[in-house]
Structure formats: C-alpha cells, structure tokens
Scaffold this motif. Structure first.
Motif, PDB file in Angstrom:
ATOM      1  N   THR A 191       5.537-107.842  -1.116  1.00 37.73           N
ATOM      2  CA  THR A 191       6.885-107.882  -0.550  1.00 37.73           C
ATOM      3  C   THR A 191       7.018-107.165   0.787  1.00 37.73           C
ATOM      4  O   THR A 191       7.949-107.438   1.532  1.00 37.73           O
ATOM      5  CB  THR A 191       7.894-107.262  -1.532  1.00 37.73           C
ATOM      6  OG1 THR A 191       7.539-105.896  -1.763  1.00 37.73           O
ATOM      7  CG2 THR A 191       7.894-108.012  -2.846  1.00 37.73           C
ATOM      8  N   LEU A 192       6.105-106.225   1.100  1.00 39.21           N
ATOM      9  CA  LEU A 192       6.220-105.512   2.372  1.00 39.21           C
ATOM     10  C   LEU A 192       6.220-106.456   3.574  1.00 39.21           C
ATOM     11  O   LEU A 192       7.012-106.267   4.502  1.00 39.21           O
ATOM     12  CB  LEU A 192       5.104-104.469   2.502  1.00 39.21           C
ATOM     13  CG  LEU A 192       5.216-103.490   3.678  1.00 39.21           C
ATOM     14  CD1 LEU A 192       6.533-102.755   3.616  1.00 39.21           C
ATOM     15  CD2 LEU A 192       4.047-102.527   3.688  1.00 39.21           C
ATOM     16  N   PRO A 193       5.354-107.496   3.583  1.00 39.94           N
ATOM     17  CA  PRO A 193       5.411-108.427   4.711  1.00 39.94           C
ATOM     18  C   PRO A 193       6.750-109.152   4.843  1.00 39.94           C
ATOM     19  O   PRO A 193       7.087-109.655   5.911  1.00 39.94           O
ATOM     20  CB  PRO A 193       4.284-109.419   4.402  1.00 39.94           C
ATOM     21  CG  PRO A 193       3.344-108.661   3.514  1.00 39.94           C
ATOM     22  CD  PRO A 193       4.240-107.798   2.680  1.00 39.94           C
ATOM     23  N   ARG A 194       7.532-109.202   3.738  1.00 38.64           N
ATOM     24  CA  ARG A 194       8.800-109.920   3.765  1.00 38.64           C
ATOM     25  C   ARG A 194       9.916-109.105   4.418  1.00 38.64           C
ATOM     26  O   ARG A 194      10.968-109.650   4.759  1.00 38.64           O
ATOM     27  CB  ARG A 194       9.237-110.265   2.336  1.00 38.64           C
ATOM     28  CG  ARG A 194       8.308-111.211   1.613  1.00 38.64           C
ATOM     29  CD  ARG A 194       8.766-111.355   0.169  1.00 38.64           C
ATOM     30  NE  ARG A 194      10.125-111.865   0.100  1.00 38.64           N
ATOM     31  CZ  ARG A 194      10.426-113.137  -0.088  1.00 38.64           C
ATOM     32  NH1 ARG A 194       9.477-114.034  -0.205  1.00 38.64           N
ATOM     33  NH2 ARG A 194      11.681-113.528  -0.153  1.00 38.64           N
ATOM     34  N   VAL A 195       9.687-107.790   4.571  1.00 33.72           N
ATOM     35  CA  VAL A 195      10.747-106.933   5.102  1.00 33.72           C
ATOM     36  C   VAL A 195      11.238-107.436   6.455  1.00 33.72           C
ATOM     37  O   VAL A 195      12.434-107.433   6.748  1.00 33.72           O
ATOM     38  CB  VAL A 195      10.256-105.467   5.205  1.00 33.72           C
ATOM     39  CG1 VAL A 195      11.257-104.626   5.981  1.00 33.72           C
ATOM     40  CG2 VAL A 195      10.027-104.895   3.816  1.00 33.72           C
ATOM     41  N   GLN A 196      10.272-107.879   7.297  1.00 32.25           N
ATOM     42  CA  GLN A 196      10.650-108.342   8.626  1.00 32.25           C
ATOM     43  C   GLN A 196      11.457-109.633   8.586  1.00 32.25           C
ATOM     44  O   GLN A 196      12.209-109.935   9.515  1.00 32.25           O
ATOM     45  CB  GLN A 196       9.396-108.543   9.479  1.00 32.25           C
ATOM     46  CG  GLN A 196       8.591-107.261   9.699  1.00 32.25           C
ATOM     47  CD  GLN A 196       9.412-106.187  10.387  1.00 32.25           C
ATOM     48  OE1 GLN A 196      10.173-106.472  11.307  1.00 32.25           O
ATOM     49  NE2 GLN A 196       9.252-104.935   9.960  1.00 32.25           N
ATOM     50  N   THR A 197      11.278-110.436   7.540  1.00 34.11           N
ATOM     51  CA  THR A 197      11.981-111.721   7.448  1.00 34.11           C
ATOM     52  C   THR A 197      13.315-111.599   6.726  1.00 34.11           C
ATOM     53  O   THR A 197      14.153-112.493   6.847  1.00 34.11           O
ATOM     54  CB  THR A 197      11.104-112.759   6.730  1.00 34.11           C
ATOM     55  OG1 THR A 197      10.866-112.341   5.381  1.00 34.11           O
ATOM     56  CG2 THR A 197       9.772-112.927   7.446  1.00 34.11           C
ATOM     57  N   ALA A 321      25.290-112.632  -2.493  1.00 32.03           N
ATOM     58  CA  ALA A 321      24.952-111.697  -1.413  1.00 32.03           C
ATOM     59  C   ALA A 321      23.558-111.109  -1.588  1.00 32.03           C
ATOM     60  O   ALA A 321      22.844-110.858  -0.605  1.00 32.03           O
ATOM     61  CB  ALA A 321      25.989-110.578  -1.357  1.00 32.03           C
ATOM     62  N   LEU A 322      23.146-110.871  -2.830  1.00 28.66           N
ATOM     63  CA  LEU A 322      21.839-110.273  -3.106  1.00 28.66           C
ATOM     64  C   LEU A 322      20.711-111.295  -3.140  1.00 28.66           C
ATOM     65  O   LEU A 322      19.534-110.934  -3.074  1.00 28.66           O
ATOM     66  CB  LEU A 322      21.886-109.527  -4.443  1.00 28.66           C
ATOM     67  CG  LEU A 322      22.783-108.288  -4.501  1.00 28.66           C
ATOM     68  CD1 LEU A 322      22.917-107.791  -5.929  1.00 28.66           C
ATOM     69  CD2 LEU A 322      22.234-107.180  -3.602  1.00 28.66           C
ATOM     70  N   SER A 323      21.055-112.576  -3.232  1.00 26.09           N
ATOM     71  CA  SER A 323      20.047-113.624  -3.419  1.00 26.09           C
ATOM     72  C   SER A 323      18.968-113.663  -2.348  1.00 26.09           C
ATOM     73  O   SER A 323      17.801-113.897  -2.664  1.00 26.09           O
ATOM     74  CB  SER A 323      20.729-114.993  -3.501  1.00 26.09           C
ATOM     75  OG  SER A 323      21.502-115.090  -4.671  1.00 26.09           O
ATOM     76  N   PRO A 324      19.282-113.455  -1.060  1.00 18.70           N
ATOM     77  CA  PRO A 324      18.229-113.593  -0.041  1.00 18.70           C
ATOM     78  C   PRO A 324      17.199-112.477  -0.032  1.00 18.70           C
ATOM     79  O   PRO A 324      16.240-112.540   0.736  1.00 18.70           O
ATOM     80  CB  PRO A 324      19.017-113.593   1.283  1.00 18.70           C
ATOM     81  CG  PRO A 324      20.425-113.892   0.914  1.00 18.70           C
ATOM     82  CD  PRO A 324      20.598-113.285  -0.434  1.00 18.70           C
ATOM     83  N   PHE A 325      17.364-111.432  -0.857  1.00 21.44           N
ATOM     84  CA  PHE A 325      16.548-110.235  -0.700  1.00 21.44           C
ATOM     85  C   PHE A 325      15.674-109.957  -1.919  1.00 21.44           C
ATOM     86  O   PHE A 325      16.140-110.010  -3.057  1.00 21.44           O
ATOM     87  CB  PHE A 325      17.443-109.020  -0.411  1.00 21.44           C
ATOM     88  CG  PHE A 325      18.314-109.223   0.794  1.00 21.44           C
ATOM     89  CD1 PHE A 325      17.795-109.075   2.070  1.00 21.44           C
ATOM     90  CD2 PHE A 325      19.640-109.596   0.651  1.00 21.44           C
ATOM     91  CE1 PHE A 325      18.583-109.284   3.184  1.00 21.44           C
ATOM     92  CE2 PHE A 325      20.451-109.805   1.762  1.00 21.44           C
ATOM     93  CZ  PHE A 325      19.915-109.653   3.036  1.00 21.44           C
ATOM     94  N   VAL A 326      14.417-109.676  -1.632  1.00 25.47           N
ATOM     95  CA  VAL A 326      13.468-109.234  -2.652  1.00 25.47           C
ATOM     96  C   VAL A 326      12.971-107.838  -2.288  1.00 25.47           C
ATOM     97  O   VAL A 326      13.134-106.884  -3.028  1.00 25.47           O
ATOM     98  CB  VAL A 326      12.286-110.220  -2.777  1.00 25.47           C
ATOM     99  CG1 VAL A 326      11.260-109.697  -3.784  1.00 25.47           C
ATOM    100  CG2 VAL A 326      12.777-111.601  -3.185  1.00 25.47           C
ATOM    101  N   ALA A 327      12.366-107.712  -1.107  1.00 25.45           N
ATOM    102  CA  ALA A 327      11.822-106.428  -0.668  1.00 25.45           C
ATOM    103  C   ALA A 327      12.915-105.428  -0.304  1.00 25.45           C
ATOM    104  O   ALA A 327      12.690-104.223  -0.351  1.00 25.45           O
ATOM    105  CB  ALA A 327      10.898-106.635   0.535  1.00 25.45           C
ATOM    106  N   ARG A 328      14.112-105.918   0.056  1.00 23.25           N
ATOM    107  CA  ARG A 328      15.164-105.016   0.543  1.00 23.25           C
ATOM    108  C   ARG A 328      16.431-105.121  -0.307  1.00 23.25           C
ATOM    109  O   ARG A 328      17.535-104.920   0.183  1.00 23.25           O
ATOM    110  CB  ARG A 328      15.474-105.329   2.005  1.00 23.25           C
ATOM    111  CG  ARG A 328      14.248-105.344   2.889  1.00 23.25           C
ATOM    112  CD  ARG A 328      14.567-105.707   4.324  1.00 23.25           C
ATOM    113  NE  ARG A 328      15.124-104.577   5.054  1.00 23.25           N
ATOM    114  CZ  ARG A 328      15.520-104.634   6.328  1.00 23.25           C
ATOM    115  NH1 ARG A 328      15.425-105.781   6.993  1.00 23.25           N
ATOM    116  NH2 ARG A 328      16.027-103.576   6.925  1.00 23.25           N
ATOM    117  N   ALA A 329      16.257-105.429  -1.577  1.00 24.83           N
ATOM    118  CA  ALA A 329      17.421-105.584  -2.459  1.00 24.83           C
ATOM    119  C   ALA A 329      18.200-104.287  -2.598  1.00 24.83           C
ATOM    120  O   ALA A 329      19.434-104.293  -2.691  1.00 24.83           O
ATOM    121  CB  ALA A 329      16.967-106.083  -3.832  1.00 24.83           C
ATOM    122  N   GLY A 330      17.500-103.156  -2.628  1.00 28.77           N
ATOM    123  CA  GLY A 330      18.183-101.872  -2.764  1.00 28.77           C
ATOM    124  C   GLY A 330      19.075-101.575  -1.572  1.00 28.77           C
ATOM    125  O   GLY A 330      20.227-101.165  -1.726  1.00 28.77           O
TER     126      GLY A 330
END
Length: 396
Positions: A191-197, A321-330
């Motif tokens: 998930t870290l690579p996803r943070v930028q996206t 609102a939370l749906s687009p996020f995996v790495a940054r859900a918090g």
C-alpha cells in the motif's frame, strides 16, 4: 467479522456518551467547583476541541503503526481523563480533563471508521455505518436518562466514574478481542506505493466531505436549538420536550436501521439524494410555519424530516468518502471528522454571535446545505465513473 463490529460500536459510542451523560450534573458540578453553569457549558466546546486537535495525528499514526495501538491509547486516555474529571476540585482542572477526554474519544472515533474501511467492502460498509449511526442517534436520549438515574443515588463524580468504566471496558475489548486490521509489512510492500495516488484533492472525496459536514452541522444545529424551539417557541414543558426528543431519536434509529434494507433496493446515490430531499422538505415546513400557513405543531414534522434525512444519508455518504482510500484511510477518516466537528462548532458560534433566531439557524443550514449537496451529487461523477477514467485507484 463480529469482533470488529463489536469493537467499532464501542469505540464510536464513547464520543456521544462523553458529550451527553454529564449534562444532567451541570448544576451540581457548578456548585461544587465554584463556577456558573454558563462557564461550565464551555466544557462542551473544550471536549470537541480535544477531538479536533487529535484527529489528524491519530489517523496518520493509525496508517503507520496500525489501528489497535491507537484504539488502546484512546480508550485508556478517555478512562483516565474521566477519572480525573471526577476528582477535579476546580473548574480549570475539570476543563483540562474534558479536553483530554476529547483527545481519547477522538482517537477512538477516527480509528473505528478506518477499521471498518479495512474489513468491509463498499456495500457492507454503507450498511454497517448506517446501523452505527442508528445506535449513535439514541445516545443523546439514553445517556442523560442513565445520568439522571445515577444521580438519584450518587453525586456528580459518579457520572465520570461511569465513563471511566466504559473507557476501561472498551480498552479491554480492544486488547483481547480486536485484531489488527492493518499490518506494517503489508503497508510497506503493497500500500505504500499507493500513497502518492490516493489524493485528498480529488473531487469525489471533497464532495463527500462537504456533504457529510453539512449533514453533521444540520443535526448538531437541531440538537443545539431544539430547547428554544420546542420549549420557547412552541411552549412545551420539560416533560413534553423530553418526549419530543425521545420520539425524534426513535425516528432516527428506525430510519438508520431501515437503510441497510433500502440499500438492497436502491442505489447509494438515490438514497443520498433522498436524504437531501428530506432536508429540503424540512426547510419548507419550517418556513411555512413561520409564515403562519401551517400550525406550530407542524414543526414536529420538520424535526422528524431532519432526523430521517440525516439517518438515511450520513452512513452511506461516509462510506463513499472512505471508498477511494486504502493506504490513507486513517487520515481520510481524520479529515472527515475534523471538517465535521470544526464546521459545526463554527457555524453555531457565528450564528449565535449574529443573534440569529433558533428557527432561522436551522432553516439556513437545511436550505443551503440541501442546495449545495444536491448540486455536488449531480455535478461530481459517480465513483464507478471516476474509476473508469482512472481518477482514483481501481481497487477503491
């Protein structure tokens, strides 16, 4: 799955309990601490300030070290702050304890939504958040009643000892029942690579932040002005006021628990639009009663429409609102909470400073909020369309 739902219910309920349970003890608290009730009413704002200041770092830490450590810290802090609030000998110490209580509650509130984002898909999360909202809606009625029953036998510190016990119970629940839903190894490798996206600037997320924030501002405005409307303008006594609030809480709970079934029949967008239509209908009822075209008792219909609109739309919109996020859900959960708490407090404070009447405070946020929300729902592309256009991560 049940373990996560049980823990999240406990985590979320700490926030409204900390607001509503102590209110019945305000006269005794003011008398013992040598302060006026007006001075101690700031404890409400201080509690919310504690929540708001902690939400951003709590969500960020939950995305780095995991959900469970933050829940344990928040629940334990809530329990300790409740204990020290009960032991306070001055209003200053009491307010400090209330601020720290808010910090603990804020940690738990944010992470609960992040956990649900981790373990549930979009459709199930919308249903569960609607049920969580239903339980939350009944707390403003149940908590003061419990507080009143406690104070029939015990002094006001017992209210905060009760909250301390609740914090310890949630701490124990998270310690022994909750499993970590966010592994650091998975974070760094996948998930870290996803943070930028996963950008918080994308239109879909911003639109849902605005819609949920307007919804929370609406329901808190209703709670805040309800005594003036029901007892002042409509002439109800305290008993009738309590019964009215209990009935509107029941309406909220029924609407919330009906939403999972409605989601099986209708699209999420349709339900959100319907909730905003209910807000607009409530605004129409209030303006007609003010013009004298409808009797004052029709305000009760308006209250029911407000509560139903919030109950049906809030959980579904939060899930989106939370749906687009995996790495940054918090962090996403934190931003939602901060926007909702700060905007609500600011709106109510500004309208109070401008000496706007109670009914107009509610009417303005209903009318303006419904107009803005409906515009955003129609203007911002659906989540599936954004995925197709590669505006957000596909797995969201």
């Amino acid at each position: 799955m049940f373990r996560y739902l049980l823990c999240c219910f406990g985590l979320v309920l700490m926030y409204p309990t900390g607001i509503d349970m102590y209110l019945v003890g305000l006269p005794q608290i003011a008398n013992q601490l040598g302060a006026t009730e007006a001075q101690l009413h700031i404890a409400f704002s201080v509690y919310l300030a504690g929540m708001a200041t902690t939400m951003l770092f709590a969500g960020s830490l939950a995305d780095r070290i995991g959900r469970k450590p933050i829940t344990l810290f928040g629940a334990l802090l809530f329990a300790l702050a409740s204990y020290f609030a009960a032991r306070s000998q001055s209003s200053d110490l009491f307010l400090v304890a209330r601020f720290v209580q808010g910090v603990g509650a804020g940690c738990c509130y944010v992470v609960a939504f992040a956990i649900l984002r981790d373990v549930l898909d979009d459709k199930r999360r919308a249903k569960v958040l609607s049920m969580v909202n239903g339980v939350t809606c009944i707390i403003p009625v149940i908590a003061p009643v419990i507080g009143h029953l406690i104070m029939l036998r015990f002094p006001w510190p017992s209210l905060f000892y009760t909250m301390a016990v609740m914090g310890l119970l949630v701490f124990g629940l998270c310690l022994f029942v909750l499993r970590e839903t966010y592994s650091k190894a998975s974070f760094h490798s996948q998930t870290l690579p996803r943070v930028q996206t996963e950008s918080f600037k994308q239109g879909f997320f911003i639109s849902r932040v605005v819609i949920t924030t307007l919804g929370v501002t609406t329901i808190l405005s209703y709670v805040n002005v309800s005594p003036m409307l029901i007892m002042g303008q409509m002439g109800f006594d305290r008993g009738q006021y309590s019964n009215t609030m209990a009935m509107t809480a029941l309406v909220s709970m029924l609407a919330s628990f009906s939403t999972p079934f409605l989601l099986n029949q209708f699209k999420e967008k349709s339900l959100i639009m319907f909730s905003q239509t209910l807000f607009a209908a409530a605004a129409l009822v209030f303006i007609l009663t003010q013009l004298g075209w409808l009797g004052q008792l029709f305000n009760l219909l308006g209250f029911g429409l407000v509560c139903s609109g919030f109950a049906i739309g809030f959980g579904v919109t939060m899930s989106q609102a939370l749906s687009p996020f995996v790495a940054r859900a918090g962090v996403a959960s934190s931003l939602l909470g901060i926007a909702q708490v700060c905007t609500s407090a600011l709106y109510i404070w500004v309208m109070g400073q401008l000496e706007v009447s109670a009914i107009n405070i509610l009417f303005v946020i209903l009318a303006v909020g419904a107009l803005i929300s409906i515009t955003l729902i129609l203007a911002v592309p659906k989540l599936s369309e954004m995925v197709a256009n590669e505006q957000i991560p596909e797995s969201a």
